[in-house]
Each structure stands twice: as C-alpha cells, then as structure tokens.
Design an enzyme around this catalytic site. Sequence first.
Site, PDB file in Angstrom:
ATOM      1  N   ASP A  19       0.815  -1.229   0.000  1.00 16.34           N
ATOM      2  CA  ASP A  19       0.000   0.000   0.000  1.00 16.34           C
ATOM      3  C   ASP A  19       0.845   1.274   0.000  1.00 16.34           C
ATOM      4  OD1 ASP A  19       0.950  -0.353   2.585  1.00 16.34           O
ATOM      5  OD2 ASP A  19      -0.991  -0.860   3.414  1.00 16.34           O
ATOM      6  N   ASN A  75      -7.508  -2.897  14.472  1.00 12.69           N
ATOM      7  CA  ASN A  75      -8.888  -3.292  14.167  1.00 12.69           C
ATOM      8  C   ASN A  75      -8.936  -4.502  13.232  1.00 12.69           C
ATOM      9  OD1 ASN A  75      -8.029  -2.213  11.761  1.00 12.69           O
ATOM     10  ND2 ASN A  75      -9.560  -0.590  11.644  1.00 12.69           N
ATOM     11  N   GLU A  85      -9.858  -2.180   5.296  1.00  4.88           N
ATOM     12  CA  GLU A  85     -10.470  -1.859   6.585  1.00  4.88           C
ATOM     13  C   GLU A  85     -11.738  -2.673   6.823  1.00  4.88           C
ATOM     14  OE1 GLU A  85      -9.027  -0.044   8.755  1.00  4.88           O
ATOM     15  OE2 GLU A  85      -8.465   1.945   8.069  1.00  4.88           O
TER      16      GLU A  85
HETATM   17  C1  GLP Z   1      -0.788   0.362   8.478  1.00  2.00           C
HETATM   18  C2  GLP Z   1      -0.438  -0.464   7.250  1.00  2.00           C
HETATM   19  C3  GLP Z   1      -0.568  -1.931   7.507  1.00  2.00           C
HETATM   20  C4  GLP Z   1       0.118  -2.288   8.805  1.00  2.00           C
HETATM   21  C5  GLP Z   1      -0.598  -1.600   9.940  1.00  2.00           C
HETATM   22  C6  GLP Z   1       0.000  -1.909  11.293  1.00  2.00           C
HETATM   23  O1  GLP Z   1      -2.107   0.753   8.531  1.00  2.00           O
HETATM   24  N1  GLP Z   1      -1.215  -0.128   6.124  1.00  2.00           N
HETATM   25  O2  GLP Z   1      -0.006  -2.649   6.418  1.00  2.00           O
HETATM   26  O3  GLP Z   1       0.093  -3.675   9.000  1.00  2.00           O
HETATM   27  O4  GLP Z   1      -0.492  -0.202   9.729  1.00  2.00           O
HETATM   28  O5  GLP Z   1       1.084  -1.093  11.532  1.00  2.00           O
HETATM   29  P1  GLP Z   1       2.084  -1.180  12.740  1.00  2.00           P
HETATM   30  O6  GLP Z   1       3.008  -2.291  12.412  1.00  2.00           O
HETATM   31  O7  GLP Z   1       2.787   0.135  12.766  1.00  2.00           O
HETATM   32  O8  GLP Z   1       1.272  -1.450  13.945  1.00  2.00           O
END
Ligand code: GLP
Length: 243
Positions: free
Chosen positions: A66, A135, A142
């Site tokens: 992403d 979440n 989402e």
């Molecule tokens: C973002 C990314 C996800 C990732 C998530 C968790 O929203 N788009 O791909 O897995 O955050 O992030 P973190 O590892 O910082 O908790």
Amino acid sequence: MKFIVTKNYEEMSKAGADIIIEQIKSKSSSVLGLATGGTPVGMYKHLVEAYNKGLDFSKIVTFNLDEYVGLKPDNPQSYRYYMDKNLFNNVNINKDNIHIPSGISGNIDKECEEYDESISKMGGIDLQVLGIGRNGHIGFNEPGDTLKVKTHVAKLSQNTIKANSRFFNKIEDVPTSAVTMGLGSIMKSKKILLLASGSSKAQAIAKIAEPIIDLKVPASLLQLHPNVVVILDEGAASMLNLK
Ligand code: GLP
C-alpha cells in the site's frame, strides 16, 4: 494457520526474517509482497544483516501492499521512503524490480488495474508479509460490510488514522485514503507471513484464531488460506486461546 509465539519483538523479528531468508535461498527470483508500519522494521534489519553476510537480492521482485494517497515518494511518511530507508537502499535489489503503488498518480484507477496486472505477470506473490491493524485490517483493507478483491483506493478508518498518527507530527497530517492491494492478491500469494507485536494487537489476533470469518476483522479471511504463518510476541499473543 500456524501460530508461533516468541518471547519479544526481537525474537519475532528474527523468526520472520528467517522465513524470508529461506524463501530467497530456495528461489533467488522470489516475488515478495512487503508491508510497512512499525512491526516489520526489526525484520528488515535482519534482512539487511543477511545481505551483508552474502544473501543476494539481485533477482528478487517486490510488490508493496500500500501507499498513502497524496504523499510523494520523498515524503518521509510515505511508504516508498520507508522501504528505501529500511530495506531497498541497503541491499542489492534491482530498483526496476521494486513495485509500490503511487499515491500521486494522475489516473489512480488505471494505476490500480496495472498494479494487479504486473503482479499476475510476475506469476503472483511467492511470500506475502503482513502486519495487522489494531482493528484487524491488512494492507489498508479496513473492516466493513464488504471487502475488495482488487487493488483500490481505500478510505482509512478513524481507528487507523489515530493509530498511524504516531508517525506524523499531528493527526491532521495523516492522509485519509490510501492505495492498497485488495484481498485477492493477498489471498492468491503462495505463502503468507503475518507479524504482530504488542498487546494493542492482542484482540485482533485472538479474533483471527477463532474459526469465524468476520468482515469486521478483515484478517480473519486468512483462515481460508492454506499456508499462513503468524509470528507473535508475548504481548500480541496474550489473548490467544489456541485449542
Ligand atoms: C498500516 C499499514 C498496515 C500495517 C498496519 C500496522 O495501517 N497499512 O499494512 O500492517 O499499519 O502497523 P504497525 O506495524 O505500525 O502497527
């Protein structure tokens, strides 16, 4: 779904990196699906160490999950910048083999379509790395009434904007939408590696271990995939009830 519980962040990172290293050793032209966020930073450090000890990335092809809409690649909060800093600038990957959705494309729908086409052209993803949102989101897929199959522009939930605001100066700076791979490319990957660290992920992890597909927890869909390894530290595993 195989769950591996490690003691702490460092062990989780090492265990995750070992799986990627094995993948690269067994197929030097592997197609890797890569994730960003705080969770995989330690894992990327181990991959850079492995490169310094001789692991060859020259034939590796990557597709990132992403990118935030509106952030240029040189913006330190963009996922392109993150990937360059944490991995690509530190290993011998061929820059032509790197794919990250553009958050600033003039024709975003066309770009999404082409992103899926290039994944297919490369024969699909051999190993997809995932983090998980608090979440239960994966990529930026989402929770909702429906989940999208293809690469698309997703509106970020308030929960995600709040969680990701820790990387920005202020919450207003967090983009409200992102280009993300859909569940189709993720589920078509031959193997999936999901990493989660800390108690803020415990509830989401407990949910994906229940034999229920809940669209309010997008990662629960991974239960339908035949080859998923989930590596957790003790915090993320703290609500897990494995029977
Ligand atoms: C973002 C990314 C996800 C990732 C998530 C968790 O929203 N788009 O791909 O897995 O955050 O992030 P973190 O590892 O910082 O908790």
